[in-house]
Design a protein around this motif. Sequence first.
Motif, short mmCIF file in Angstrom:
data_model
loop_
_atom_site.label_atom_id
_atom_site.label_comp_id
_atom_site.label_asym_id
_atom_site.label_seq_id
_atom_site.Cartn_x
_atom_site.Cartn_y
_atom_site.Cartn_z
N ARG A 1 -26.52 -18.76 16.66
CA ARG A 1 -26.20 -17.34 16.68
C ARG A 1 -27.38 -16.52 16.15
O ARG A 1 -28.12 -16.97 15.27
N TYR A 2 -27.50 -15.29 16.67
CA TYR A 2 -28.53 -14.38 16.19
C TYR A 2 -27.92 -13.44 15.15
O TYR A 2 -27.25 -12.46 15.48
N VAL A 3 -28.13 -13.80 13.90
CA VAL A 3 -27.74 -12.96 12.76
C VAL A 3 -29.03 -12.68 12.01
O VAL A 3 -29.59 -13.57 11.35
N LEU A 4 -29.54 -11.47 12.11
CA LEU A 4 -30.90 -11.18 11.68
C LEU A 4 -30.93 -10.53 10.30
O LEU A 4 -30.14 -9.62 10.01
N ALA A 5 -31.86 -10.98 9.49
CA ALA A 5 -32.05 -10.41 8.16
C ALA A 5 -32.40 -8.93 8.28
O ALA A 5 -33.21 -8.53 9.11
N GLY A 6 -31.76 -8.11 7.43
CA GLY A 6 -32.06 -6.69 7.39
C GLY A 6 -31.48 -5.89 8.53
O GLY A 6 -31.84 -4.72 8.71
N SER A 7 -30.60 -6.48 9.32
CA SER A 7 -30.01 -5.76 10.45
C SER A 7 -28.49 -5.81 10.38
O SER A 7 -27.92 -6.85 10.08
N SER A 8 -27.86 -4.70 10.71
CA SER A 8 -26.39 -4.64 10.77
C SER A 8 -25.88 -4.81 12.20
O SER A 8 -24.68 -4.78 12.44
N GLU B 1 -24.77 -10.90 18.85
CA GLU B 1 -24.01 -11.73 19.80
C GLU B 1 -23.15 -10.84 20.69
O GLU B 1 -23.09 -11.06 21.91
N ALA B 2 -22.50 -9.83 20.13
CA ALA B 2 -21.71 -8.90 20.93
C ALA B 2 -22.60 -8.06 21.83
O ALA B 2 -22.27 -7.81 22.99
N ALA B 3 -23.75 -7.63 21.29
CA ALA B 3 -24.67 -6.82 22.08
C ALA B 3 -25.21 -7.59 23.28
O ALA B 3 -25.34 -7.06 24.38
N LEU B 4 -25.51 -8.87 23.09
CA LEU B 4 -26.00 -9.69 24.19
C LEU B 4 -24.95 -9.83 25.29
O LEU B 4 -25.29 -9.86 26.48
N ARG B 5 -23.68 -9.89 24.91
CA ARG B 5 -22.62 -10.00 25.92
C ARG B 5 -22.52 -8.74 26.78
O ARG B 5 -21.92 -8.77 27.86
N SER B 6 -23.11 -7.65 26.32
CA SER B 6 -23.05 -6.39 27.07
C SER B 6 -24.29 -6.15 27.93
O SER B 6 -24.33 -5.17 28.68
N VAL B 7 -25.29 -7.01 27.81
CA VAL B 7 -26.52 -6.83 28.61
C VAL B 7 -26.18 -6.94 30.09
O VAL B 7 -25.58 -7.93 30.53
N ASP B 8 -26.57 -5.93 30.86
CA ASP B 8 -26.23 -5.94 32.28
C ASP B 8 -27.45 -5.73 33.18
O ASP B 8 -27.30 -5.45 34.37
#
Length: 293
Positions: free
Chosen positions: A199-206, A210-217
């Motif tokens: 999973r992409y859980v990035l330091a310093g980011s809220s 993972e949800a954002a990637l599912r919306s890539v169109d």
Amino acid sequence: MDDTPPDTVLARVPAGAHELTVRAVLQDDPTSPVILLLPAMGVPARYYRRFVGNLHAHGLSVVTFDLRGQGESAPLPARGVRFAYQDLIDDVDAVIDVIASALPGAPRFLLGHSLGGQLGMLHTASRPGRVRGVVLVASGSAWYAAFPGIYRLRTLFGPQLVAGLARVLGYWPGHRLGFGGRQPVGLVRDWARQSRTGRYVLAGSSTNYEAALRSVDVPLLTVTVSGDRLAPQSSVDHLAGKAIRARRVHKHYSRTLAGADQLGHFSWVRNGAELSRWIREWVTEVHDLSLQS
């Protein structure tokens, strides 16, 4: 003989304590599609010079820059120099601002190699509407379970070892140890976390990436390369599969197609003439479809 056209400095982008030098090889037509090339971890942008020439020969403008801490980008990673994936994603966005200002009529595409492909996907997920499509070449997920056989263990333990040593030393001295170049603690910790969890859980980011990637169109072109043990088909599928809405085209670049005796995770760059033709054809198709919609 190297017949790659000389590049020009498009801009110098202040990015906090860093400065990014944005270079471009442009077509005469300012509305020609433009490729923003994102390098692999520890690889300077100049390494892609021949491939940039291949893309340019097929009618594409190409923009390059060094990721933070690499090549022309300073300062070097060291103890106390802190940046990670999110900072690199922000840098990509700053360079896209430069392209949008300099070439407002040009459709924009991201092309990422290895880590560069991951950054391209994460940027597209978190900044929708900024590019028309993404190309992943020899670029996949670092998740250990997406690798076959013995490479699964290597991919699980290798990044954790790198992150552990970087924490002790204050940075990762990959330039001395033969892998990944000199990197900051934060970046290799983000890499190790994704390797461990998938999973992409990035330091310093809220951002919930993972949800954002599912919306890539936006359309997605993925390319695997013969002899590439760092981005096998299963790894590429895991990364691309996160973008469940993207219209994906996949191709495999073989030694026969490349006209090369050997290929691999890095050497495809110097044998990219046929690959650049594929990319141009895909870009043209995507652009034509967008005009029809």
